[in-house]
Motif scaffolding. Structure first.
Motif, PDB file in Angstrom:
ATOM      1  N   UNK A   1       0.852  -1.173   0.000  1.00  0.00           N
ATOM      2  CA  UNK A   1       0.000   0.000   0.000  1.00  0.00           C
ATOM      3  C   UNK A   1       0.894   1.230   0.000  1.00  0.00           C
ATOM      4  N   UNK A   2       0.636   2.152  -0.913  1.00  0.00           N
ATOM      5  CA  UNK A   2       1.361   3.419  -0.944  1.00  0.00           C
ATOM      6  C   UNK A   2       0.341   4.529  -0.759  1.00  0.00           C
ATOM      7  N   UNK A   3       0.530   5.334   0.285  1.00  0.00           N
ATOM      8  CA  UNK A   3      -0.394   6.415   0.611  1.00  0.00           C
ATOM      9  C   UNK A   3       0.187   7.728   0.113  1.00  0.00           C
ATOM     10  N   UNK A   4      -0.590   8.456  -0.682  1.00  0.00           N
ATOM     11  CA  UNK A   4      -0.106   9.696  -1.289  1.00  0.00           C
ATOM     12  C   UNK A   4      -1.168  10.768  -1.081  1.00  0.00           C
ATOM     13  N   UNK A   5      -0.872  11.738  -0.231  1.00  0.00           N
ATOM     14  CA  UNK A   5      -1.832  12.805   0.051  1.00  0.00           C
ATOM     15  C   UNK A   5      -1.121  14.150   0.055  1.00  0.00           C
ATOM     16  N   UNK A   6      -1.871  15.187  -0.256  1.00  0.00           N
ATOM     17  CA  UNK A   6      -1.352  16.544  -0.192  1.00  0.00           C
ATOM     18  C   UNK A   6      -0.921  17.078  -1.542  1.00  0.00           C
ATOM     19  N   UNK A   7      -1.142  18.379  -1.750  1.00  0.00           N
ATOM     20  CA  UNK A   7      -0.819  19.010  -3.024  1.00  0.00           C
ATOM     21  C   UNK A   7       0.674  18.968  -3.334  1.00  0.00           C
ATOM     22  N   UNK A   8       1.496  18.890  -2.304  1.00  0.00           N
ATOM     23  CA  UNK A   8       2.933  18.827  -2.532  1.00  0.00           C
ATOM     24  C   UNK A   8       3.382  17.579  -3.260  1.00  0.00           C
ATOM     25  N   UNK A   9       2.551  16.546  -3.274  1.00  0.00           N
ATOM     26  CA  UNK A   9       2.896  15.287  -3.943  1.00  0.00           C
ATOM     27  C   UNK A   9       2.384  15.231  -5.385  1.00  0.00           C
ATOM     28  N   UNK A  10       1.609  16.244  -5.786  1.00  0.00           N
ATOM     29  CA  UNK A  10       0.905  16.149  -7.076  1.00  0.00           C
ATOM     30  C   UNK A  10       1.862  16.026  -8.256  1.00  0.00           C
ATOM     31  N   UNK A  11       2.913  16.833  -8.268  1.00  0.00           N
ATOM     32  CA  UNK A  11       3.825  16.821  -9.415  1.00  0.00           C
ATOM     33  C   UNK A  11       4.520  15.468  -9.543  1.00  0.00           C
ATOM     34  N   UNK A  12       5.019  14.936  -8.433  1.00  0.00           N
ATOM     35  CA  UNK A  12       5.706  13.642  -8.486  1.00  0.00           C
ATOM     36  C   UNK A  12       4.745  12.524  -8.856  1.00  0.00           C
ATOM     37  N   UNK A  13       3.528  12.572  -8.326  1.00  0.00           N
ATOM     38  CA  UNK A  13       2.547  11.547  -8.654  1.00  0.00           C
ATOM     39  C   UNK A  13       2.206  11.589 -10.142  1.00  0.00           C
ATOM     40  N   UNK A  14       2.033  12.785 -10.686  1.00  0.00           N
ATOM     41  CA  UNK A  14       1.736  12.901 -12.111  1.00  0.00           C
ATOM     42  C   UNK A  14       2.902  12.390 -12.952  1.00  0.00           C
ATOM     43  N   UNK A  15       4.138  12.704 -12.532  1.00  0.00           N
ATOM     44  CA  UNK A  15       5.316  12.222 -13.270  1.00  0.00           C
ATOM     45  C   UNK A  15       5.380  10.699 -13.227  1.00  0.00           C
ATOM     46  N   UNK A  16       5.111  10.130 -12.069  1.00  0.00           N
ATOM     47  CA  UNK A  16       5.089   8.664 -11.945  1.00  0.00           C
ATOM     48  C   UNK A  16       4.075   8.067 -12.903  1.00  0.00           C
ATOM     49  N   UNK A  17       2.877   8.623 -12.932  1.00  0.00           N
ATOM     50  CA  UNK A  17       1.822   8.066 -13.778  1.00  0.00           C
ATOM     51  C   UNK A  17       2.112   8.252 -15.268  1.00  0.00           C
ATOM     52  N   UNK A  18       2.980   9.219 -15.582  1.00  0.00           N
ATOM     53  CA  UNK A  18       3.409   9.389 -16.977  1.00  0.00           C
ATOM     54  C   UNK A  18       4.556   8.468 -17.345  1.00  0.00           C
ATOM     55  N   UNK A  19       5.091   7.747 -16.350  1.00  0.00           N
ATOM     56  CA  UNK A  19       6.152   6.793 -16.638  1.00  0.00           C
ATOM     57  C   UNK A  19       7.537   7.199 -16.193  1.00  0.00           C
ATOM     58  N   UNK A  20       7.659   8.243 -15.372  1.00  0.00           N
ATOM     59  CA  UNK A  20       8.969   8.665 -14.891  1.00  0.00           C
ATOM     60  C   UNK A  20       9.626   7.570 -14.062  1.00  0.00           C
ATOM     61  N   UNK A  21      10.940   7.471 -14.173  1.00  0.00           N
ATOM     62  CA  UNK A  21      11.703   6.440 -13.450  1.00  0.00           C
ATOM     63  C   UNK A  21      12.035   6.947 -12.046  1.00  0.00           C
ATOM     64  N   UNK A  22      11.053   6.872 -11.177  1.00  0.00           N
ATOM     65  CA  UNK A  22      11.208   7.313  -9.798  1.00  0.00           C
ATOM     66  C   UNK A  22      11.347   6.107  -8.883  1.00  0.00           C
ATOM     67  N   UNK A  23      12.007   6.274  -7.718  1.00  0.00           N
ATOM     68  CA  UNK A  23      12.100   5.146  -6.783  1.00  0.00           C
ATOM     69  C   UNK A  23      10.753   4.546  -6.432  1.00  0.00           C
ATOM     70  N   UNK A  24       9.746   5.388  -6.213  1.00  0.00           N
ATOM     71  CA  UNK A  24       8.432   4.856  -5.856  1.00  0.00           C
ATOM     72  C   UNK A  24       7.863   4.002  -6.983  1.00  0.00           C
ATOM     73  N   UNK A  25       8.133   4.383  -8.228  1.00  0.00           N
ATOM     74  CA  UNK A  25       7.644   3.600  -9.362  1.00  0.00           C
ATOM     75  C   UNK A  25       8.316   2.239  -9.416  1.00  0.00           C
ATOM     76  N   UNK A  26       9.599   2.203  -9.122  1.00  0.00           N
ATOM     77  CA  UNK A  26      10.319   0.928  -9.140  1.00  0.00           C
ATOM     78  C   UNK A  26       9.782  -0.010  -8.060  1.00  0.00           C
TER      79      UNK A  26
END
Length: 224
Positions: A181-206
């Motif tokens: 389970x990964x919990x993601x809340x708050x506007x500060x996470x929006x940019x990283x979450x959007x990048x992840x969903x676009x396919x960015x190679x982030x640690x959370x994505x791995x």
């Protein structure tokens, strides 16, 4: 498989996370007589743990671990273990021997070695709970940092947020569970979450790609 699930509020994310933890505990205890769960720090995970306090859980069968820890004294309020104690473990009847915390006060290398040995005989876990930082990190796996592949727990130095020295579980350990389970809340996470969903190679994505992962989001993080 990764599922992104949007909730109406951060409070609803915490409530659903608590329900999922309870359900996973029940399944594990029914199947094997104990529940092995990796916990995260952070505002929303802590809110989920606080919701567990009022349940009638079989606490003697719960075994709790950490996804990462900061190299600070044990009573430092910035320690994940200390925050979790205040939110949950000091308020319920979990036996102290069932709290498998990272001894990060020993220094990153020594603590990582000890934790790697400790969890080697206990994995697979039943559930792994994680958060995500504004830069797309999870646990203490940060963008631009090498990720160890041959140990289950690794030291971290020069973390981009204080304190610089930490211990983190690695993908080898974070893969060792049927669900994450990964919990993601708050506007500060929006940019990283959007990048992840676009396919960015982030640690959370791995980490999410290691197996079944449900990502619980609030509207501020999910955006439109």
């Amino acid at each position: 498989m990764i599922h992104f699930i949007r909730f109406e509020s951060a409070e609803a994310v915490a409530e659903d996370a608590a329900r999922r933890i309870r359900d996973a505990a029940g399944r594990a205890i029914d199947a094997r007589g104990r529940f092995l769960c990796v916990l995260a720090g952070g505002r929303t995970p802590l809110a989920a743990y606080e919701r567990l306090v009022h349940g009638s859980e079989d606490w003697a069968r719960w075994h709790l671990f950490l996804g990462d820890e900061r190299c600070l004294p044990p009573e430092d309020p910035d320690r994940n273990s200390r925050a979790i104690a205040l939110a949950l473990t000091e308020r319920v009847a979990i036996p102290p021997d069932n709290l498998h915390w990272i001894p990060a006060e020993l220094g990153a290398e020594s603590a990582a070695d000890r934790y790697d040995t400790l969890i080697a005989d206990r994995i697979p876990f039943d559930l792994i709970l994680l958060g995500m930082g504004e830069d797309g990190h999870t646990a203490s796996l940060f963008p631009g940092h090498a990720i160890s592949t041959d140990v289950r727990a690794a030291p971290v130095h020069e973390a981009p947020k204080p304190p610089p020295d930490r211990v983190t579980l690695t993908p080898l350990a974070l893969a060792a569970a049927p669900e994450r389970l990964i919990l993601v809340t708050g506007a500060g996470k929006r940019e990283a979450l959007a990048a992840w969903r676009r396919g960015a190679d982030l640690p959370v994505a791995r980490v999410a790609a290691l197996g079944r992962t449900d990502v619980l989001m609030d509207p501020d993080a999910a955006g439109d």
